[in-house]
Motif scaffolding. Sequence first.
Motif, mmCIF file in Angstrom:
data_model
loop_
_atom_site.group_PDB
_atom_site.id
_atom_site.type_symbol
_atom_site.label_atom_id
_atom_site.label_comp_id
_atom_site.label_asym_id
_atom_site.label_seq_id
_atom_site.Cartn_x
_atom_site.Cartn_y
_atom_site.Cartn_z
ATOM 1 N N UNK A 123 0.834 -1.211 0.000
ATOM 2 C CA UNK A 123 0.000 0.000 0.000
ATOM 3 C C UNK A 123 0.867 1.259 0.000
ATOM 4 N N UNK A 124 1.914 1.276 0.822
ATOM 5 C CA UNK A 124 2.812 2.434 0.844
ATOM 6 C C UNK A 124 3.534 2.579 -0.484
ATOM 7 N N UNK A 125 3.917 1.460 -1.071
ATOM 8 C CA UNK A 125 4.589 1.490 -2.378
ATOM 9 C C UNK A 125 3.671 2.097 -3.421
ATOM 10 N N UNK A 152 2.313 6.766 -6.790
ATOM 11 C CA UNK A 152 1.300 7.668 -7.346
ATOM 12 C C UNK A 152 1.641 9.126 -7.046
ATOM 13 N N UNK A 153 2.102 9.375 -5.851
ATOM 14 C CA UNK A 153 2.395 10.758 -5.443
ATOM 15 C C UNK A 153 3.728 11.244 -6.002
ATOM 16 N N UNK A 154 4.766 10.432 -5.870
ATOM 17 C CA UNK A 154 6.117 10.861 -6.236
ATOM 18 C C UNK A 154 6.317 10.883 -7.754
ATOM 19 N N UNK A 166 0.340 12.764 -8.504
ATOM 20 C CA UNK A 166 -1.106 12.724 -8.401
ATOM 21 C C UNK A 166 -1.551 13.434 -7.125
ATOM 22 N N UNK A 167 -2.631 14.156 -7.217
ATOM 23 C CA UNK A 167 -3.187 14.842 -6.057
ATOM 24 C C UNK A 167 -3.793 13.813 -5.106
ATOM 25 N N UNK A 190 -3.869 8.736 3.274
ATOM 26 C CA UNK A 190 -2.914 8.721 2.156
ATOM 27 C C UNK A 190 -1.697 9.586 2.469
ATOM 28 N N UNK A 191 -1.933 10.737 3.066
ATOM 29 C CA UNK A 191 -0.817 11.609 3.449
ATOM 30 C C UNK A 191 0.075 10.918 4.474
#
Length: 183
Positions: free
Chosen positions: A136-138, A143-145, A149-150, A165-166
């Motif tokens: 899940x962290x991966x 997605x973020x890095x 993605x917002x 998510x944050x």
Amino acid sequence: MKDTDNTETLVERLRNPLTCREAFADVVKEYSQSLYWQIRRMVPSHADADDLLQNTFLKAWNSIENFRGDAKLSTWLHKIAINESLTWLEQKRKQENLTVDDETQALINTIEADPDFDGDALSLELRKAIATLPEKQRLVFNMRYFEEMKYEDMSRILGTSVGALKASYHLAVKKIEQYFSCR
């Protein structure tokens, strides 16, 4: 065309039997690259990522009538791609009877042996660090890095709160920092 006024027109064309094939070809052309990289960051093999991308588009094609338009088309497609990838990873884990530690090591071994990897040593180490994260962290980190993605879009795709998510992203960054500090 991505998620602008043209998306509504594209969805209408997808639902029309006379224009659906041409419209779906436009979907494939428009979203293939971003979906491929979403999948590829989860699945270490290029061949497996290609297969999963094809499965994603097949699933989308077979269920386009279920797309209600509540979410953006890109969000819906990314959700299908992520679910396909997670299902594949789970099946592979069961098939090979891997523990979490074994799976992490197998993932790192696959990354190191990847003939399609064309990055430098630092990029390779980053991929290996990401591979050590829980699934899940991966996913959240990628997605973020990589996709920038917002959190709100991630929340719609993953069905998780923005706050969770944050927190997940923050933990992933800390673990990656730890990985590099031990090197």
